[in-house]
Write an enzyme that holds these catalytic residues in place. Structure first.
Site, PDB file in Angstrom:
ATOM      1  N   SER A 150       0.807  -1.200   0.000  1.00 31.73           N
ATOM      2  CA  SER A 150       0.000   0.000   0.000  1.00 31.73           C
ATOM      3  C   SER A 150       0.859   1.277   0.000  1.00 31.73           C
ATOM      4  CB  SER A 150      -0.902  -0.085   1.234  1.00 31.73           C
ATOM      5  OG  SER A 150      -1.465   1.113   1.549  1.00 31.73           O
ATOM      6  N   TRP A 151       1.707   1.477   1.001  1.00 31.51           N
ATOM      7  CA  TRP A 151       2.503   2.702   1.090  1.00 31.51           C
ATOM      8  C   TRP A 151       3.610   2.709   0.035  1.00 31.51           C
ATOM      9  CZ3 TRP A 151       2.738   7.426   1.200  1.00 31.51           C
ATOM     10  CH2 TRP A 151       3.626   8.234   1.893  1.00 31.51           C
ATOM     11  N   ARG A 159       5.819 -10.684  -6.543  1.00 28.07           N
ATOM     12  CA  ARG A 159       5.216 -11.550  -7.557  1.00 28.07           C
ATOM     13  C   ARG A 159       5.326 -10.920  -8.948  1.00 28.07           C
ATOM     14  NH1 ARG A 159      -0.508 -11.751  -5.650  1.00 28.07           N
ATOM     15  NH2 ARG A 159       0.144  -9.958  -4.440  1.00 28.07           N
ATOM     16  N   LYS A 209       7.379   1.079   9.797  1.00 31.44           N
ATOM     17  CA  LYS A 209       7.093   1.583  11.143  1.00 31.44           C
ATOM     18  C   LYS A 209       6.922   0.395  12.078  1.00 31.44           C
ATOM     19  CE  LYS A 209       4.923   5.819   9.381  1.00 31.44           C
ATOM     20  NZ  LYS A 209       3.639   6.505   9.060  1.00 31.44           N
ATOM     21  N   ALA A 258      -2.004   6.198   3.321  1.00 30.94           N
ATOM     22  CA  ALA A 258      -1.861   5.955   1.874  1.00 30.94           C
ATOM     23  C   ALA A 258      -3.149   6.241   1.076  1.00 30.94           C
ATOM     24  CB  ALA A 258      -1.354   4.534   1.635  1.00 30.94           C
ATOM     25  N   LYS A 286       3.144   4.342  17.687  1.00 32.94           N
ATOM     26  CA  LYS A 286       1.784   4.827  17.400  1.00 32.94           C
ATOM     27  C   LYS A 286       0.889   3.698  16.864  1.00 32.94           C
ATOM     28  CE  LYS A 286       1.881   4.961  12.757  1.00 32.94           C
ATOM     29  NZ  LYS A 286       0.915   4.302  11.855  1.00 32.94           N
ATOM     30  N   ASP A 343       1.516  11.609  13.590  1.00 31.75           N
ATOM     31  CA  ASP A 343       1.177  10.274  13.079  1.00 31.75           C
ATOM     32  C   ASP A 343       0.243   9.537  14.045  1.00 31.75           C
ATOM     33  OD1 ASP A 343       1.186   8.236  11.281  1.00 31.75           O
ATOM     34  OD2 ASP A 343       3.273   7.636  11.586  1.00 31.75           O
ATOM     35  N   GLU A 362       1.014  -3.545  11.724  1.00 31.58           N
ATOM     36  CA  GLU A 362       2.378  -3.664  12.263  1.00 31.58           C
ATOM     37  C   GLU A 362       2.417  -3.731  13.787  1.00 31.58           C
ATOM     38  OE1 GLU A 362       5.240  -4.132  10.892  1.00 31.58           O
ATOM     39  OE2 GLU A 362       5.223  -3.414   8.827  1.00 31.58           O
TER      40      GLU A 362
HETATM   41  P1  13P Z   1      -1.655   1.809   9.331  1.00 36.10           P
HETATM   42  O1  13P Z   1      -0.522   0.877   9.068  1.00 36.10           O
HETATM   43  O2  13P Z   1      -2.349   1.512  10.638  1.00 36.10           O
HETATM   44  O3  13P Z   1      -2.644   1.895   8.202  1.00 36.10           O
HETATM   45  O4  13P Z   1      -1.016   3.256   9.564  1.00 36.10           O
HETATM   46  C1  13P Z   1      -0.937   4.190   8.555  1.00 36.10           C
HETATM   47  C2  13P Z   1       0.107   5.167   8.850  1.00 36.10           C
HETATM   48  O5  13P Z   1       1.190   4.832   9.277  1.00 36.10           O
HETATM   49  C3  13P Z   1      -0.219   6.583   8.597  1.00 36.10           C
HETATM   50  O6  13P Z   1       0.865   7.419   8.805  1.00 36.10           O
END
Ligand code: 13P
Length: 329
Positions: free
Chosen positions: A10-11, A32, A105, A139, A190, A243, A280
């Site tokens: 995603s990110w 993949r 993170k 994201a 966080k 964050d 995470e």
């Molecule tokens: P999540 O991994 O919980 O979606 O966190 C998103 C995030 O790190 C926003 O800065």
């Protein structure tokens, strides 16, 4: 500027889009080949945000050597607990002077190391070559170019500035910082506090306790940070409070959503089965709890999240424990 983005999650996917929209040449590495091929042929990642067209200056491969060849910057965007294994395989392929950028993170299970520490240990690079990009960067918001700010933390200010320039767009505003420990720790803890916030949300415990989780969560994050050598002021910034607020308050985040499942009474396994992503904080809470014990730091919210996730403690019992806890004078 040529950047390899190692990870098409995603990110990683949205970060590749930001780099390209800021004018860089980007090669994404996807585990993949079907995903890499889809990105090459359709300009979209079918797994994440398939509606978002990636700019033409984004390509993709499943061959790490091809992704890393000639890269000025290497973005590491895999899940935290897989970084060591992935990077061990890639270490010999990273160009000599490339800046390594962590988007992760988390804290590594077992070793209790931060991601930048794992990067240095696995590749042997000078820590001054490692940067961390963090902050309130959800994201799904950034993929539609909703405005956001971020932090680029690096001990080498000229590298931090180069990374900053490579990701500056009209909707993305990165600041620089040299407190890598504080910035990374804010991002990892966080996630754990957002699990607690999600639990409180689905238990319908009210706004007072959710505000308390944010503020006391930040207090315990800062305590651990100071013990590790971070600047306490870092935690009042984008990578700390920023964050934490975004991740707790947005219904789109993975950690808060996972917490909501737990607060509805789902077990860890049931919550995992209900989601297709990695929250995470679920694994990091164990490592952060261990890190806190190692440094004699009290982290009561993290302790209770760990117990709910990994020891089957009922969230209602965890709440009573937190509310009746003896505080030190
Ligand atoms: P999540 O991994 O919980 O979606 O966190 C998103 C995030 O790190 C926003 O800065």
């Amino acid at each position: 500027m040529r950047t390899a983005v190692m990870g098409a999650g995603s990110w990683g996917s949205v970060f590749a889009k930001i780099l390209a929209e800021a004018g860089g040449e980007v090669t994404m590495w996807a585990r993949r080949e079907t995903i890499a091929e889809a990105i090459r042929s359709t300009g979209r990642n079918p797994d994440y945000f398939p509606e978002a067209a990636l700019p033409r200056n984004v390509t993709a491969t499943s061959d790490p050597a091809a992704a890393l060849a000639g890269a000025d910057q290497v973005v590491l965007a895999v899940t935290s607990q897989t970084l060591r294994a992935n990077l061990s395989a890639w270490a010999g392929l990273i160009p000599a002077d490339a800046t390594l950028i962590s988007l992760m993170k988390g804290i590594e299970l077992g070793t209790t190391k931060r991601m930048s520490e794992v990067i240095v240990e696995t590749t042997g690079v000078d820590p001054r070559r490692v940067a961390v990009v963090t902050g309130p960067n959800i994201a799904p918001e950034l993929v539609v170019r909703q405005p956001a700010a971020a932090v680029v933390a690096c001990p080498d200010l000229s590298r931090a500035t180069a990374v900053q320039e490579s990701i500056t767009t009209p909707y993305f505003r990165p600041y620089t910082n040299d407190d890598v420990i504080g910035c990374e720790l804010g991002g990892a803890v966080k996630n754990v506090i957002a699990l607690a916030y999600g639990i409180a949300t689905s238990m319908e415990l009210g706004e007072n306790i959710k505000a308390t989780l944010i503020t006391r969560g930040l207090a315990e994050t800062t305590r651990l940070g100071v013990a590790l050598g971070a600047d306490p002021l870092t935690f009042a910034g984008l990578s700390g409070l920023g964050d934490l607020v975004a991740t707790c308050c947005s219904p789109l985040t993975r950690n808060r959503t996972f917490g909501e499942h737990l607060g509805r009474g789902l077990s860890l396994e049931q919550a995992q089965a209900a989601t297709r992503y990695t929250a995470e904080g679920v694994k990091s809470c164990l490592a952060i709890r261990d890190l806190a014990h190692k440094h004699g730091v009290e982290m009561p919210i993290t302790e209770q999240v760990e117990r709910i996730c990994h020891e089957g403690v009922d969230p209602k019992v965890a709440l009573v424990t937190l509310m009746s806890r003896q505080t030190k004078p």
